[in-house]
Design a protein around this motif. Structure first.
Motif, PDB file in Angstrom:
ATOM      1  N   ARG A  15       0.834  -1.215   0.000  1.00  0.00           N
ATOM      2  CA  ARG A  15       0.000   0.000   0.000  1.00  0.00           C
ATOM      3  C   ARG A  15       0.868   1.264   0.000  1.00  0.00           C
ATOM      4  N   GLN A  19       1.719   2.959  -3.600  1.00  0.00           N
ATOM      5  CA  GLN A  19       0.658   3.926  -3.931  1.00  0.00           C
ATOM      6  C   GLN A  19       1.144   5.101  -4.786  1.00  0.00           C
ATOM      7  N   SER A  52     -10.319   7.441  -3.059  1.00  0.00           N
ATOM      8  CA  SER A  52     -10.746   7.906  -4.380  1.00  0.00           C
ATOM      9  C   SER A  52      -9.674   7.577  -5.426  1.00  0.00           C
ATOM     10  N   LYS A  54      -9.265   8.963  -8.085  1.00  0.00           N
ATOM     11  CA  LYS A  54      -8.753  10.212  -8.663  1.00  0.00           C
ATOM     12  C   LYS A  54      -7.579  10.717  -7.836  1.00  0.00           C
ATOM     13  N   TRP A  55      -7.599  10.421  -6.552  1.00  0.00           N
ATOM     14  CA  TRP A  55      -6.522  10.886  -5.671  1.00  0.00           C
ATOM     15  C   TRP A  55      -5.328   9.939  -5.723  1.00  0.00           C
ATOM     16  N   VAL A  56      -5.607   8.656  -5.687  1.00  0.00           N
ATOM     17  CA  VAL A  56      -4.514   7.667  -5.679  1.00  0.00           C
ATOM     18  C   VAL A  56      -4.837   6.554  -6.685  1.00  0.00           C
ATOM     19  N   PRO A  82     -10.726   5.857   4.283  1.00  0.00           N
ATOM     20  CA  PRO A  82     -10.836   7.205   4.848  1.00  0.00           C
ATOM     21  C   PRO A  82     -12.247   7.623   5.233  1.00  0.00           C
ATOM     22  N   GLY A  86     -15.341   4.073   1.612  1.00  0.00           N
ATOM     23  CA  GLY A  86     -14.176   3.192   1.586  1.00  0.00           C
ATOM     24  C   GLY A  86     -14.409   1.941   2.418  1.00  0.00           C
ATOM     25  N   PHE A 101      -7.037   7.324   8.677  1.00  0.00           N
ATOM     26  CA  PHE A 101      -5.777   8.067   8.740  1.00  0.00           C
ATOM     27  C   PHE A 101      -6.014   9.560   8.880  1.00  0.00           C
ATOM     28  N   ASN A 112      -4.087  15.799   2.020  1.00  0.00           N
ATOM     29  CA  ASN A 112      -4.179  14.339   1.930  1.00  0.00           C
ATOM     30  C   ASN A 112      -5.618  13.851   1.835  1.00  0.00           C
ATOM     31  N   ASN A 114      -8.443  16.212   2.178  1.00  0.00           N
ATOM     32  CA  ASN A 114      -9.367  17.280   1.796  1.00  0.00           C
ATOM     33  C   ASN A 114     -10.318  17.724   2.907  1.00  0.00           C
ATOM     34  N   ARG A 123     -15.521  12.324  10.494  1.00  0.00           N
ATOM     35  CA  ARG A 123     -15.749  11.372   9.401  1.00  0.00           C
ATOM     36  C   ARG A 123     -15.438   9.936   9.819  1.00  0.00           C
ATOM     37  N   TYR A 141      -4.026   5.939  11.985  1.00  0.00           N
ATOM     38  CA  TYR A 141      -2.724   6.511  11.626  1.00  0.00           C
ATOM     39  C   TYR A 141      -2.729   8.001  11.927  1.00  0.00           C
ATOM     40  N   SER A 143      -0.317  11.159  10.481  1.00  0.00           N
ATOM     41  CA  SER A 143       0.822  11.590   9.660  1.00  0.00           C
ATOM     42  C   SER A 143       1.472  12.817  10.282  1.00  0.00           C
ATOM     43  N   HIS A 207       5.941   4.480  12.652  1.00  0.00           N
ATOM     44  CA  HIS A 207       5.877   4.397  11.175  1.00  0.00           C
ATOM     45  C   HIS A 207       6.869   5.438  10.655  1.00  0.00           C
ATOM     46  N   TYR A 242       2.232  13.882  -1.230  1.00  0.00           N
ATOM     47  CA  TYR A 242       1.997  15.183  -0.600  1.00  0.00           C
ATOM     48  C   TYR A 242       3.201  15.623   0.238  1.00  0.00           C
TER      49      TYR A 242
HETATM   50  C1  LIG Z   1     -10.728  11.095   1.436  1.00  0.00           C
HETATM   51  C2  LIG Z   1     -11.123  11.528   0.036  1.00  0.00           C
HETATM   52  C3  LIG Z   1     -11.999  10.471  -0.607  1.00  0.00           C
HETATM   53  C4  LIG Z   1     -11.907  12.827   0.144  1.00  0.00           C
HETATM   54  O1  LIG Z   1     -12.003  13.412  -1.126  1.00  0.00           O
HETATM   55  P1  LIG Z   1     -13.189  14.436  -1.452  1.00  0.00           P
HETATM   56  O2  LIG Z   1     -13.017  14.885  -2.859  1.00  0.00           O
HETATM   57  O3  LIG Z   1     -13.221  15.465  -0.387  1.00  0.00           O
HETATM   58  O4  LIG Z   1     -14.426  13.450  -1.265  1.00  0.00           O
HETATM   59  P2  LIG Z   1     -15.910  13.491  -1.700  1.00  0.00           P
HETATM   60  O5  LIG Z   1     -16.659  12.735  -0.650  1.00  0.00           O
HETATM   61  O6  LIG Z   1     -16.338  14.899  -2.050  1.00  0.00           O
HETATM   62  O7  LIG Z   1     -15.906  12.622  -3.050  1.00  0.00           O
HETATM   63  C5  LIG Z   1     -15.254  13.023  -4.230  1.00  0.00           C
HETATM   64  C6  LIG Z   1     -15.218  11.871  -5.200  1.00  0.00           C
HETATM   65  O8  LIG Z   1     -14.447  10.794  -4.637  1.00  0.00           O
HETATM   66  C7  LIG Z   1     -15.258   9.618  -4.533  1.00  0.00           C
HETATM   67  N1  LIG Z   1     -14.903   8.938  -3.279  1.00  0.00           N
HETATM   68  C8  LIG Z   1     -15.014   9.412  -2.035  1.00  0.00           C
HETATM   69  N2  LIG Z   1     -14.565   8.509  -1.168  1.00  0.00           N
HETATM   70  C9  LIG Z   1     -14.191   7.437  -1.886  1.00  0.00           C
HETATM   71  C10 LIG Z   1     -13.650   6.185  -1.532  1.00  0.00           C
HETATM   72  N3  LIG Z   1     -13.403   5.852  -0.259  1.00  0.00           N
HETATM   73  N4  LIG Z   1     -13.349   5.310  -2.510  1.00  0.00           N
HETATM   74  C11 LIG Z   1     -13.595   5.636  -3.819  1.00  0.00           C
HETATM   75  N5  LIG Z   1     -14.094   6.804  -4.215  1.00  0.00           N
HETATM   76  C12 LIG Z   1     -14.398   7.696  -3.238  1.00  0.00           C
HETATM   77  C13 LIG Z   1     -16.688  10.134  -4.520  1.00  0.00           C
HETATM   78  O9  LIG Z   1     -17.566   9.133  -4.930  1.00  0.00           O
HETATM   79  C14 LIG Z   1     -16.592  11.280  -5.497  1.00  0.00           C
HETATM   80  O10 LIG Z   1     -16.534  10.746  -6.800  1.00  0.00           O
HETATM   81  P3  LIG Z   1     -17.061  11.576  -8.064  1.00  0.00           P
HETATM   82  O11 LIG Z   1     -18.501  11.872  -7.746  1.00  0.00           O
HETATM   83  O12 LIG Z   1     -16.202  12.810  -8.152  1.00  0.00           O
HETATM   84  O13 LIG Z   1     -16.827  10.621  -9.223  1.00  0.00           O
HETATM   85  C15 LIG Z   1      -9.884  11.778  -0.853  1.00  0.00           C
HETATM   86  O14 LIG Z   1      -9.193  12.888  -0.349  1.00  0.00           O
HETATM   87  C16 LIG Z   1      -8.969  10.605  -0.903  1.00  0.00           C
HETATM   88  O15 LIG Z   1      -9.305   9.562  -1.423  1.00  0.00           O
HETATM   89  N6  LIG Z   1      -7.761  10.744  -0.366  1.00  0.00           N
HETATM   90  C17 LIG Z   1      -6.833   9.632  -0.346  1.00  0.00           C
HETATM   91  C18 LIG Z   1      -5.560  10.054   0.199  1.00  0.00           C
HETATM   92  C19 LIG Z   1      -4.625   8.884   0.331  1.00  0.00           C
HETATM   93  O16 LIG Z   1      -4.950   7.731   0.088  1.00  0.00           O
HETATM   94  N7  LIG Z   1      -3.404   9.213   0.755  1.00  0.00           N
HETATM   95  C20 LIG Z   1      -2.391   8.244   0.936  1.00  0.00           C
HETATM   96  C21 LIG Z   1      -2.620   7.410   2.148  1.00  0.00           C
HETATM   97  S1  LIG Z   1      -2.216   8.212   3.697  1.00  0.00           S
HETATM   98  C22 LIG Z   1      -0.545   7.981   3.831  1.00  0.00           C
HETATM   99  O17 LIG Z   1       0.089   7.496   2.929  1.00  0.00           O
HETATM  100  C23 LIG Z   1       0.121   8.328   5.132  1.00  0.00           C
HETATM  101  C24 LIG Z   1       0.410   7.106   6.013  1.00  0.00           C
HETATM  102  C25 LIG Z   1      -0.885   6.443   6.472  1.00  0.00           C
HETATM  103  O18 LIG Z   1       1.132   6.126   5.293  1.00  0.00           O
HETATM  104  C26 LIG Z   1       1.220   7.539   7.247  1.00  0.00           C
HETATM  105  C27 LIG Z   1       2.386   8.468   6.940  1.00  0.00           C
HETATM  106  O19 LIG Z   1       3.439   8.015   6.509  1.00  0.00           O
HETATM  107  O20 LIG Z   1       2.172   9.671   7.084  1.00  0.00           O
END
Ligand SMILES: CC(C)(COP(=O)([O-])OP(=O)([O-])OC[C@H]1O[C@@H](n2cnc3c(N)ncnc32)[C@H](O)[C@@H]1OP(=O)([O-])[O-])[C@@H](O)C(=O)NCCC(=O)NCCSC(=O)C[C@@](C)(O)CC(=O)[O-]
Length: 300
Positions: A15, A19, A52, A54-56, A82, A86, A101, A112, A114, A123, A141, A143, A207, A242
């Motif tokens: 993951r 990612q 999403s 679109k994000w990842v 998130p 999800g 997270f 990350n 939004n 949430r 988690y 960050s 981590h 990010y």
């Molecule tokens: C959280 C959101 C979804 C908010 O994103 P948003 O745009 O604010 O969400 P929304 O609710 O307004 O939805 C926007 C669109 O996303 C879709 N959507 C909404 N939720 C989901 C979902 N769960 N799965 C699939 N699709 C989803 C939703 O259906 C919609 O689709 P559209 O109508 O535009 O086609 C977005 O910001 C996001 O996906 N972020 C992901 C960020 C991410 O994965 N980051 C990496 C992981 S964290 C990390 O790596 C750190 C960690 C953990 O390792 C520790 C460290 O080292 O720091």
């Protein structure tokens, strides 16, 4: 404080490690990586995320990866979720452990996921409730616990407050992420001490990303603080979209080599782990990020 006799390593390579890869990686290659990690003896593997696309984009096939892996009894195969959307997708894919997270800095939280930190905690509440109703475990988690790419220093009390909230809402473990790897052992110990005021030490995990070459030292400092769970990534895979310039997580092989030297039990076979890291590094065409693996492979 004496060192723990046992440590649980959570391999987040499939993951966190993959990612950020911009080139497509096939479901078959991801499945193979998870199966290789299972064979090496990992007891917890973070397989993917339901975020999403679109994000990842790289994590879009996580349900297929879960469908393809050979799950071994006693091993936890987890995914990031998130929000409720999800979680629902994860449950549909048969996932039995998820993670929410948060971030310790407002700017990182916005970039990350939004939303603000407070909004993220709001949430997560229905996610935790639904996960508990489904009988599955939730990890939390945080960050940027030792620095933020946008805001710089992050206070230990700020981290501790979020750790308290995640623990209070039902996260069985809180993983403290040094996302940009700027932490040093002294800062790590202070941050853990602040968190331990609210969360038992055996519910905290480390981590560490290795951007500044401090990760092993920070893990050793965490061991001295009574932390016995660490996230790491086979072959040191990863980075962060990010956090400009961030390298991957500390390599699992490097952590394991250090723990073996301390006679700390993990249940992981170093040679099989090196094989797993060598294979995925070849698939993605990157130099193996583990110094231990490079040394072992050169000596073979
Ligand atoms: C959280 C959101 C979804 C908010 O994103 P948003 O745009 O604010 O969400 P929304 O609710 O307004 O939805 C926007 C669109 O996303 C879709 N959507 C909404 N939720 C989901 C979902 N769960 N799965 C699939 N699709 C989803 C939703 O259906 C919609 O689709 P559209 O109508 O535009 O086609 C977005 O910001 C996001 O996906 N972020 C992901 C960020 C991410 O994965 N980051 C990496 C992981 S964290 C990390 O790596 C750190 C960690 C953990 O390792 C520790 C460290 O080292 O720091």
């Amino acid at each position: 404080m004496t060192l723990p006799q046992k440590v649980r390593l959570v391999d987040v390579g499939p993951r966190d490690g993959l990612q950020n890869e911009s080139q497509p990686i096939s479901v078959a290659d991801k499945v193979r990586l998870v199966d290789d990690l299972t064979a090496a003896g990992l007891s917890h593997i973070e397989v993917g995320s339901f975020v999403s696309p679109k994000w990842v984009p790289q994590m879009a096939g996580s349900a297929e990866v879960f469908a393809g892996i050979q799950q071994r009894a006693g091993v936890s195969y987890s995914a990031l979720t998130p929000n409720l959307k999800g979680l629902e997708a994860a449950l549909e894919a048969g996932v039995r452990e998820v993670a929410v997270f948060a971030a310790a800095s407002e700017a990182f939280s916005q970039r990350n996921i939004n939303c603000s930190i407070a909004e993220s905690i709001e949430r997560f509440t229905p996610v935790l409730e639904a996960a508990q109703a489904a009988g599955i475990k939730v990890r939390g988690y945080i960050s940027c616990v030792l620095g933020c790419p946008y805001e710089g220093e992050v206070g230990a009390d700020q981290v501790a407050g979020i750790a308290r909230d995640l623990h209070a809402m039902g996260c069985y473990e809180v993983s403290l992420g040094d996302t940009i790897g700027t932490g040093t052992p002294g800062a790590t110990r202070k941050m853990i001490e602040a968190c331990a005021v609210h969360v038992p030490r055996d519910r905290l995990a480390g981590h560490f990303h290795d951007t500044y070459g401090q990760a092993l030292a920070n893990i050793y400092a965490s061991l001295l603080e009574g932390v016995s769970v660490f996230d790491s990534s086979v072959a040191g895979l990863g980075g962060c979209p990010y956090a400009k310039g961030a390298t991957g997580n500390v390599a699992t092989e490097d952590v394991l080599y250090m723990l073996n030297g301390l006679d700390i039990e993990t249940g992981i076979d170093l040679d099989l782990l090196v094989d797993a890291g060598a294979r995925i590094s070849q698939v993605i065409g990157r130099e193996n990020g583990s110094r231990v693996a490079r040394a072992i492979l050169a000596a073979r």
